[in-house]
Motif scaffolding. Structure first.
Motif, mmCIF file in Angstrom:
data_model
loop_
_atom_site.group_PDB
_atom_site.id
_atom_site.type_symbol
_atom_site.label_atom_id
_atom_site.label_comp_id
_atom_site.label_asym_id
_atom_site.label_seq_id
_atom_site.Cartn_x
_atom_site.Cartn_y
_atom_site.Cartn_z
ATOM 1 N N PHE A 181 0.938 -1.199 0.044
ATOM 2 C CA PHE A 181 0.073 -0.062 -0.040
ATOM 3 C C PHE A 181 0.878 1.120 0.055
ATOM 4 C CE2 PHE A 181 -2.674 3.354 1.664
ATOM 5 C CZ PHE A 181 -3.720 3.147 1.232
ATOM 6 N N VAL A 182 2.071 1.386 0.899
ATOM 7 C CA VAL A 182 2.763 2.382 0.875
ATOM 8 C C VAL A 182 3.356 2.557 -0.427
ATOM 9 C CG1 VAL A 182 4.813 3.288 2.000
ATOM 10 C CG2 VAL A 182 2.967 2.464 3.462
ATOM 11 N N ALA A 183 4.152 1.603 -0.963
ATOM 12 C CA ALA A 183 4.575 1.728 -2.276
ATOM 13 C C ALA A 183 3.799 2.104 -3.461
ATOM 14 C CB ALA A 183 5.348 0.157 -2.712
ATOM 15 N N GLU A 184 2.489 1.739 -3.321
ATOM 16 C CA GLU A 184 1.657 2.008 -4.537
ATOM 17 C C GLU A 184 0.850 3.370 -4.352
ATOM 18 O OE1 GLU A 184 1.109 -2.564 -5.862
ATOM 19 O OE2 GLU A 184 -0.611 -1.489 -5.292
ATOM 20 N N GLU A 185 0.671 3.769 -3.020
ATOM 21 C CA GLU A 185 -0.089 4.972 -2.955
ATOM 22 C C GLU A 185 0.503 6.259 -2.273
ATOM 23 O OE1 GLU A 185 -3.298 5.258 -3.530
ATOM 24 O OE2 GLU A 185 -3.686 3.232 -4.013
ATOM 25 N N ILE A 186 1.858 5.811 -1.572
ATOM 26 C CA ILE A 186 2.617 6.995 -1.176
ATOM 27 C C ILE A 186 3.873 7.099 -1.803
ATOM 28 C CG2 ILE A 186 3.513 7.894 0.858
ATOM 29 C CD1 ILE A 186 0.962 6.596 2.416
ATOM 30 N N ALA A 187 4.610 6.309 -1.473
ATOM 31 C CA ALA A 187 6.195 6.363 -1.874
ATOM 32 C C ALA A 187 6.291 6.573 -3.386
ATOM 33 C CB ALA A 187 6.981 5.218 -1.353
ATOM 34 N N GLY A 188 5.643 5.468 -4.392
ATOM 35 C CA GLY A 188 5.707 5.606 -5.668
ATOM 36 C C GLY A 188 4.993 6.883 -6.162
ATOM 37 N N PRO A 189 3.888 7.219 -5.837
ATOM 38 C CA PRO A 189 3.332 8.300 -6.626
ATOM 39 C C PRO A 189 4.168 9.742 -6.309
ATOM 40 C CG PRO A 189 1.660 7.156 -5.890
ATOM 41 C CD PRO A 189 2.765 6.813 -5.359
ATOM 42 N N PHE A 190 4.878 9.821 -5.364
ATOM 43 C CA PHE A 190 5.481 11.009 -4.809
ATOM 44 C C PHE A 190 7.275 10.704 -4.808
ATOM 45 C CE2 PHE A 190 1.902 11.639 -2.326
ATOM 46 C CZ PHE A 190 1.298 12.922 -2.960
ATOM 47 N N GLY A 191 7.396 9.664 -5.596
ATOM 48 C CA GLY A 191 8.791 9.724 -5.995
ATOM 49 C C GLY A 191 9.780 9.493 -4.639
ATOM 50 N N ALA A 192 9.324 8.993 -3.505
ATOM 51 C CA ALA A 192 10.237 8.601 -2.289
ATOM 52 C C ALA A 192 10.821 7.402 -2.228
ATOM 53 C CB ALA A 192 9.168 9.194 -1.330
ATOM 54 N N ASP A 193 12.107 7.354 -2.146
ATOM 55 C CA ASP A 193 12.857 5.966 -1.884
ATOM 56 C C ASP A 193 12.734 5.502 -0.482
ATOM 57 O OD1 ASP A 193 14.520 3.961 -2.126
ATOM 58 O OD2 ASP A 193 16.320 5.330 -2.392
ATOM 59 N N PHE A 194 11.454 5.228 -0.353
ATOM 60 C CA PHE A 194 11.061 4.621 1.120
ATOM 61 C C PHE A 194 10.318 3.235 0.831
ATOM 62 C CE2 PHE A 194 9.045 4.114 5.192
ATOM 63 C CZ PHE A 194 9.658 4.433 6.043
#
Length: 382
Positions: A181-194
């Protein structure tokens, strides 16, 4: 003075100087600091070493285990579901996760999980770190056990199980695991390496943490059956556990997020900017307001410090003197990493390092960097 890489607005020269000095004296091994204001990066600095032998430099893409700073990303994930009308913070946890009602937990509310007041701050012993890494099995154990204190009456930091609890709510509602969820909804869309649950392909970029000095007196004299001891010893494990592949791969949303200061500041700047970043709306201002609904104001049963919790984040309190007053939320990671969000200044501040310091809510270095960042932010307003 140690050389730094990256860029910073000249107004933040003092912050850069503090980082350079600490790298020069050896207080820091390797570290990164970042400040984002109004969605724009004004500080993105890193330096030092990714390893204790001083063989591998800390690079732009170096990441490390950020410990409890992971909790803020987990909280943000839950707030996304709140914003979509899929999760009600005032509803019972059992509404979404029926098995959680066992053991007298029918009255535990979603906001109790998000504010560390559920009464379930750890696992009934015996439990091992390997058990914790088996997220489905250890989550089922939490659902079955009884709370250790009445929910909603006090906070007790959910050290290692916060992500198991909140992540299970997300999985029950959305179908995806917390890490996905974090990868697809938060980190991915905002380009964050987390990452919560690190792919093996990323292991080579990780700077292993250097554990803090051992202090056998930390729990001396504490009630062996009290909430603090039960939480800190269930399970027993040192910072070295984060070096192990099974730890890195697991989705431990309380403690094993891997990232750097840039990625944490980037992610949390969406809160600082009222829920929208780069034209992408993640939260409404109304949902952001939920963070500042105070849930507790008093001694934390696990950490012992006088803390204030909103929904999903800590709020300024006497235990965190380096935070000014205002509409600010934050949380720290074991060893000193930190995320601070100031919605009035639209600023997100983060610090991530591999040499862990001492202190429950940040180290001396945390204090230095956050204080310097706020001093510069104040100058920028005048």
């Amino acid at each position: 003075m140690a050389d730094l890489e990256g860029v910073y607005d000249p107004r933040f020269a003092e912050l850069a100087e503090r980082l350079s000095e600490n790298l020069d004296t050896g207080e820091e091994l390797g570290a990164s600091v970042a400040v984002v204001v109004g969605g724009e990066s004004v500080v993105d600095l890193w330096g030092g070493w990714a390893d204790r032998r001083h063989m591998v430099p800390w690079r732009r893409d170096t990441i490390t285990n950020v410990w409890s700073c992971t909790k803020t990303v987990t909280s943000l994930a839950a707030l996304v579901l709140v914003d979509r009308g899929l999760l009600d913070v005032d509803a019972s946890v059992a509404r979404y996760w029926p098995e959680f009602a066992a053991g007298g937990k029918k009255g535990v509310l979603v906001r109790h999980l998000l504010s560390h007041t559920s009464g379930v701050s750890g696992w009934d012993r015996p439990v091992t770190v390997a058990d914790v890494c088996d997220v489905p099995a250890s989550t089922a154990r939490l659902a079955a056990q009884a709370p250790w204190w009445p929910s909603g009456t006090a906070s007790g930091c959910h050290l290692l199980n916060y992500g198991h609890l909140v992540g299970e709510l997300i999985r029950r509602i959305d179908g995806r695991t917390l890490g996905r969820f974090v990868a697809e909804e938060i980190a991915g869309p905002f380009g964050a390496d987390f990452h919560i649950g690190l792919p093996d392909s990323e292991f080579d970029r990780v700077a292993d943490v250097v554990p803090p000095p051992f202090r056998s007196s930390d729990l001396a004299g504490a009630d062996p059956n009290g909430v603090a001891v039960r939480t800190f010893t269930g399970p027993v494990g040192g910072a070295e556990e984060s070096w192990r592949p099974q730890w890195r791969r697991a989705e431990i949303g309380a403690a094993n997020g891997h990232g750097n200061a840039r990625s944490l500041a980037r992610i949390h700047s969406v809160i600082a900017c009222g829920g929208t970043l780069d034209g992408m709306r993640l939260l409404s201002p109304r949902t952001v307001d939920q963070i500042f609904r105070q849930q507790t104001d008093g001694p934390d049963l696990v950490l012992g410090a006088h803390l204030r919790f909103g929904i999903g984040f800590g709020l300024p309190s006497p235990a965190v003197p380096y935070l000014p007053s205002g509409r600010i939320c934050f949380w720290t990671g074991w060893g000193g990493s930190v995320v601070v969000i100031d919605t009035e200044r639209q600023a997100a501040i983060s610090y991530v390092m591999n040499r862990m310091g001492t202190g429950l809510l940040g180290s001396d270095r945390t204090d230095q960097y956050v204080t310097a960042a706020f001093a510069s932010l104040e100058k920028a307003r005048t």
